[in-house]
Design an enzyme around this catalytic site. Structure first.
Site, PDB file in Angstrom:
ATOM      1  N   GLU A   1       5.849   5.900  -2.946  1.00  0.00           N
ATOM      2  CA  GLU A   1       7.303   6.212  -3.078  1.00  0.00           C
ATOM      3  C   GLU A   1       7.654   7.631  -3.078  1.00  0.00           C
ATOM      4  O   GLU A   1       8.966   8.100  -3.554  1.00  0.00           O
ATOM      5  CB  GLU A   1       7.535   5.420  -4.614  1.00  0.00           C
ATOM      6  CG  GLU A   1       7.062   6.395  -5.789  1.00  0.00           C
ATOM      7  CD  GLU A   1       5.647   6.302  -5.968  1.00  0.00           C
ATOM      8  OE1 GLU A   1       5.194   6.750  -7.310  1.00  0.00           O
ATOM      9  OE2 GLU A   1       5.028   5.648  -5.170  1.00  0.00           O
TER      10      GLU A   1
ATOM     11  N   CYS B   1      -1.758   4.497  -7.195  1.00  0.00           N
ATOM     12  CA  CYS B   1      -2.302   5.748  -7.995  1.00  0.00           C
ATOM     13  C   CYS B   1      -3.387   5.018  -9.082  1.00  0.00           C
ATOM     14  O   CYS B   1      -4.204   4.455  -8.686  1.00  0.00           O
ATOM     15  CB  CYS B   1      -1.481   6.546  -8.547  1.00  0.00           C
ATOM     16  SG  CYS B   1      -1.922   8.368  -9.202  1.00  0.00           S
TER      17      CYS B   1
ATOM     18  N   HIS C   1       0.877   8.249  -3.706  1.00  0.00           N
ATOM     19  CA  HIS C   1       2.215   7.529  -4.062  1.00  0.00           C
ATOM     20  C   HIS C   1       3.100   7.218  -2.773  1.00  0.00           C
ATOM     21  O   HIS C   1       3.779   8.265  -2.289  1.00  0.00           O
ATOM     22  CB  HIS C   1       2.998   8.606  -4.941  1.00  0.00           C
ATOM     23  CG  HIS C   1       2.338   8.838  -6.341  1.00  0.00           C
ATOM     24  ND1 HIS C   1       2.860   7.843  -7.297  1.00  0.00           N
ATOM     25  CD2 HIS C   1       1.365   9.670  -6.849  1.00  0.00           C
ATOM     26  CE1 HIS C   1       1.897   8.166  -8.459  1.00  0.00           C
ATOM     27  NE2 HIS C   1       1.107   9.162  -7.876  1.00  0.00           N
TER      28      HIS C   1
END
Length: 219
Positions: A202, A90, A200
């Site tokens: 994750e 990001c 992202h």
């Protein structure tokens, strides 16, 4: 995944903690790959890890200030000079470019890649939610993922123009992945030891887990 986890167990990864990133989410996602993960800003640990993950949320200028205060700019530069893997996520990707322009104010980035991080050119901003990406042939980062895999984005700024030229024919050109929100923007880059994603991983479910596993597998 069991075989991957066993293979990755010897890999040590540092999530660099400079005050501007979802470090706990990144730690949990990386730990699921089987890697040994630590959140720290300790210089020696960050330098000696097999992989360094640089997250980032918020404003470009604030992230750059925080990174410099934690000596992260120097750590990233030293690792890359020695061919040691670094991955940005990001705003952690955005600060790898030459500059960021927010509200008309220009802030210098790490200048690992030329280009400007500028406001998204779309009717709806921020770009928040799931989106597909257009990956280049030969990508290691997206290996094993379907072409329609979706990733989670949350951002109001991006790089719309990629201008890095490779003058040495012996060097492999960076692999650039694109996505579109209003206008196409850079969604990921693979450039030697330096990889990064605007989205992202994750927070991107199974697709993000596979992507992180791919990165860990190259360390």
């Amino acid at each position: 995944m069991e075989l991957s986890a066993a293979k990755n167990a010897s890999k040590k990864v540092v999530v660099f903690d400079y005050g501007f990133g979802n470090v706990r989410s990144a730690e949990r996602a990386l730990a699921r790959t089987g890697a040994e993960v630590e959140i720290t800003r300790d210089y020696d640990k960050a330098m000696n890890a097999d992989g360094l993950l640089v997250p980032g949320v918020g404003a470009f200028a604030a992230c750059m200030q925080g990174l410099k205060e934690a000596r992260g700019d120097w750590i990233v530069g030293r690792r890359l000079a020695g061919g040691r893997p670094v991955m940005g996520i990001c705003v952690g990707m955005q600060i790898l470019f030459a500059r960021g322009i927010e509200h008309g104010v220009e802030t210098e980035g790490l200048d690992e890649w030329p280009g400007s991080v500028e406001p998204l050119q779309a009717e709806i901003v921020p770009h928040m939610g799931w989106n597909t990406v257009d990956t280049p042939a030969g990508s290691q980062l997206f290996a094993g993922l379907d072409a329609d895999a979706r990733f989670y984005f949350v951002h109001s700024y991006a790089v719309h123009d990629w201008s890095l030229e490779v003058v040495n024919p012996a060097m492999r050109a960076p692999l650039v992945t694109w996505s579109t929100h209003g206008k196409p923007f850079v969604a990921a880059v693979e450039n030697g030891a330096l990889w990064a994603t605007q989205f992202h991983p994750e927070k991107s479910g199974d697709a993000g887990a596979q992507l992180l596993n791919n990165w860990i597998g190259t360390l």
